[in-house]
Motif scaffolding. Structure first.
Motif, PDB file in Angstrom:
ATOM      1  N   LEU A 163      47.740  49.916  39.622  1.00 14.00           N
ATOM      2  CA  LEU A 163      47.357  48.511  39.653  1.00 14.00           C
ATOM      3  C   LEU A 163      45.837  48.370  39.649  1.00 14.00           C
ATOM      4  O   LEU A 163      45.128  49.170  40.269  1.00 14.00           O
TER       5      LEU A 163
ATOM      6  N   LYS B 119      55.273  46.201  39.940  1.00  8.81           N
ATOM      7  CA  LYS B 119      54.598  47.149  40.837  1.00  8.81           C
ATOM      8  C   LYS B 119      54.024  46.434  42.051  1.00  8.81           C
ATOM      9  O   LYS B 119      54.128  46.925  43.177  1.00  8.81           O
ATOM     10  N   LEU B 120      53.406  45.289  41.818  1.00 10.71           N
ATOM     11  CA  LEU B 120      52.823  44.528  42.922  1.00 10.71           C
ATOM     12  C   LEU B 120      53.905  44.079  43.898  1.00 10.71           C
ATOM     13  O   LEU B 120      53.744  44.195  45.124  1.00 10.71           O
TER      14      LEU B 120
ATOM     15  N   LEU C 192      49.596  53.378  42.127  1.00 13.28           N
ATOM     16  CA  LEU C 192      50.618  52.797  41.258  1.00 13.28           C
ATOM     17  C   LEU C 192      50.033  52.322  39.929  1.00 13.28           C
ATOM     18  O   LEU C 192      50.765  51.800  39.077  1.00 13.28           O
TER      19      LEU C 192
ATOM     20  N   TRP D 223      46.193  49.637  51.697  1.00 10.75           N
ATOM     21  CA  TRP D 223      46.919  48.945  50.626  1.00 10.75           C
ATOM     22  C   TRP D 223      46.292  49.245  49.269  1.00 10.75           C
ATOM     23  O   TRP D 223      46.986  49.501  48.290  1.00 10.75           O
ATOM     24  N   LEU D 224      44.947  49.243  49.203  1.00  8.63           N
ATOM     25  CA  LEU D 224      44.246  49.515  47.952  1.00  8.63           C
ATOM     26  C   LEU D 224      44.511  50.936  47.463  1.00  8.63           C
ATOM     27  O   LEU D 224      44.634  51.182  46.256  1.00  8.63           O
TER      28      LEU D 224
ATOM     29  N   ALA E 154      43.414  46.849  41.322  1.00  6.47           N
ATOM     30  CA  ALA E 154      43.227  46.158  42.595  1.00  6.47           C
ATOM     31  C   ALA E 154      41.847  46.448  43.165  1.00  6.47           C
ATOM     32  O   ALA E 154      41.326  47.555  43.017  1.00  6.47           O
TER      33      ALA E 154
ATOM     34  N   VAL F  36      44.352  41.467  42.782  1.00 12.57           N
ATOM     35  CA  VAL F  36      44.957  42.269  41.728  1.00 12.57           C
ATOM     36  C   VAL F  36      44.870  41.481  40.424  1.00 12.57           C
ATOM     37  O   VAL F  36      45.245  40.302  40.388  1.00 12.57           O
TER      38      VAL F  36
ATOM     39  N   ALA G 214      47.919  50.859  45.978  1.00 15.85           N
ATOM     40  CA  ALA G 214      47.888  50.082  44.737  1.00 15.85           C
ATOM     41  C   ALA G 214      47.284  50.897  43.600  1.00 15.85           C
ATOM     42  O   ALA G 214      47.796  50.903  42.473  1.00 15.85           O
TER      43      ALA G 214
ATOM     44  N   LEU H 181      55.125  47.077  45.854  1.00 19.71           N
ATOM     45  CA  LEU H 181      54.140  47.507  46.851  1.00 19.71           C
ATOM     46  C   LEU H 181      54.174  46.598  48.067  1.00 19.71           C
ATOM     47  O   LEU H 181      54.180  47.074  49.217  1.00 19.71           O
ATOM     48  N   ASN H 182      54.182  45.298  47.860  1.00 20.68           N
ATOM     49  CA  ASN H 182      54.174  44.372  48.988  1.00 20.68           C
ATOM     50  C   ASN H 182      55.461  44.464  49.803  1.00 20.68           C
ATOM     51  O   ASN H 182      55.425  44.368  51.039  1.00 20.68           O
TER      52      ASN H 182
END
Length: 283
Positions: free
Chosen positions: A126, A70-71, A124, A117-118, A128, A141, A121, A74-75
């Motif tokens: 995460l 997932k990370l 998803l 971004w948070l 974070a 994260v 995240a 996302l990135n």
């Protein structure tokens, strides 16, 4: 029969968002900061735009994706596919602090990029959080095998050695004794939403102060005082801005409150002298 529906002012709307730490809508509060600059801004429309980004990334997400997958997804989506990143050409443009503008230009400063971004995240699943790292906001994260710290300005994952290097100028400026050097983990603690919004506002405050844009600075101070009613230096700074604008009575009120509350401040004498000058102007 006509309905009398009072539309809240931008400041009243902001106050309603930030009244509780338990239910603090970080993204919505961050978007609302732009209403002073963009009076016709539709905050719900911007929230909808973010929801569309969320839907796009979720369509790419395998049902059995691990936290690490997932990370990485996302990135890839945020920094490469959408090309979000730092505005290195005009870092101090106020638009870098406004989510609605950043969604259009894909350029911002670390903390604004981090807020968006948070949000993605969190959608998803995460774990974070934002990190109020000295001089440069970060995100972190927690993964099953450890913690990842990311610079939202570049998308780069930072090792402990790289984080220590970034801390060095701060340590030198603060003249921290190496014998009592604080562990790096203390600089990586999670920043609560109220602190994040405060830092966003202080960034804008510094820009307006540097540009001597007192009207915009006062609008930022209004929000800071709503956000942190016991942040007494903000009353002082708003009062001094009111004075420059020629509103002596408002300046007197703010400076009086500062002097009543900031008992140990080092500038009490100079503020008191300015207050007496303003009182003479209003008498």
């Amino acid at each position: 029969m006509a309905l009398n529906l009072d539309v809240p002012s931008p400041l009243q709307y902001f106050a309603s968002l930030v009244q509780s730490d338990e239910h603090f809508p970080l993204l919505e509060a961050a978007i609302s900061l732009a209403q002073d600059e963009y009076p016709d801004l539709d905050v719900q429309q911007v929230l909808g735009d973010v929801d569309q980004l969320m839907a796009r990334i979720k369509r790419r997400l395998p049902a059995d994706a691990s936290a690490l997958q997932k990370l990485r997804l996302l990135n890839q989506f945020f920094f490469h596919d959408l090309n979000f990143g730092g505005n290195i050409n005009d870092y101090y443009d106020p638009d870098n602090s406004y989510l609605n503008a950043m969604l259009k230009t894909r350029r911002g400063i670390p903390i604004t990029l981090a807020v968006l971004w948070l949000e993605l995240a969190g959608g998803l699943g995460l774990n974070a959080r934002g990190v109020a790292f000295p001089g440069h906001f970060m995100v972190k994260v927690n993964l099953p095998k450890g913690q990842v710290v990311i610079d939202p300005f570049t998308g780069q994952s930072l090792s402990r050695e790289e984080l220590s290097e970034r801390l060095e100028p701060f340590r030198q400026k603060s003249r921290l004794d190496e014998e009592f050097e604080m562990p790096i983990g203390l600089y990586l603690q999670s920043a609560p939403p109220r602190e994040i919004i405060s830092r966003m506002l202080r960034n804008l405050k510094e820009i307006h102060k540097t540009q001597e844009d007192w009207q915009r600075l006062i609008a930022v101070e209004d929000r800071l005082i709503v956000l942190q009613p016991d942040a007494w230096p903000e009353y002082r700074d708003r009062g001094l801005a009111w004075a420059v604008q020629g509103h002596a009575e408002r300046a007197v009120s703010d400076l009086e409150k500062y002097l009543e509350q900031a008992e140990d401040a080092q500038d009490l004498d100079s503020v008191a002298k300015r207050l007496e000058q303003l009182r003479r102007e209003t008498s």
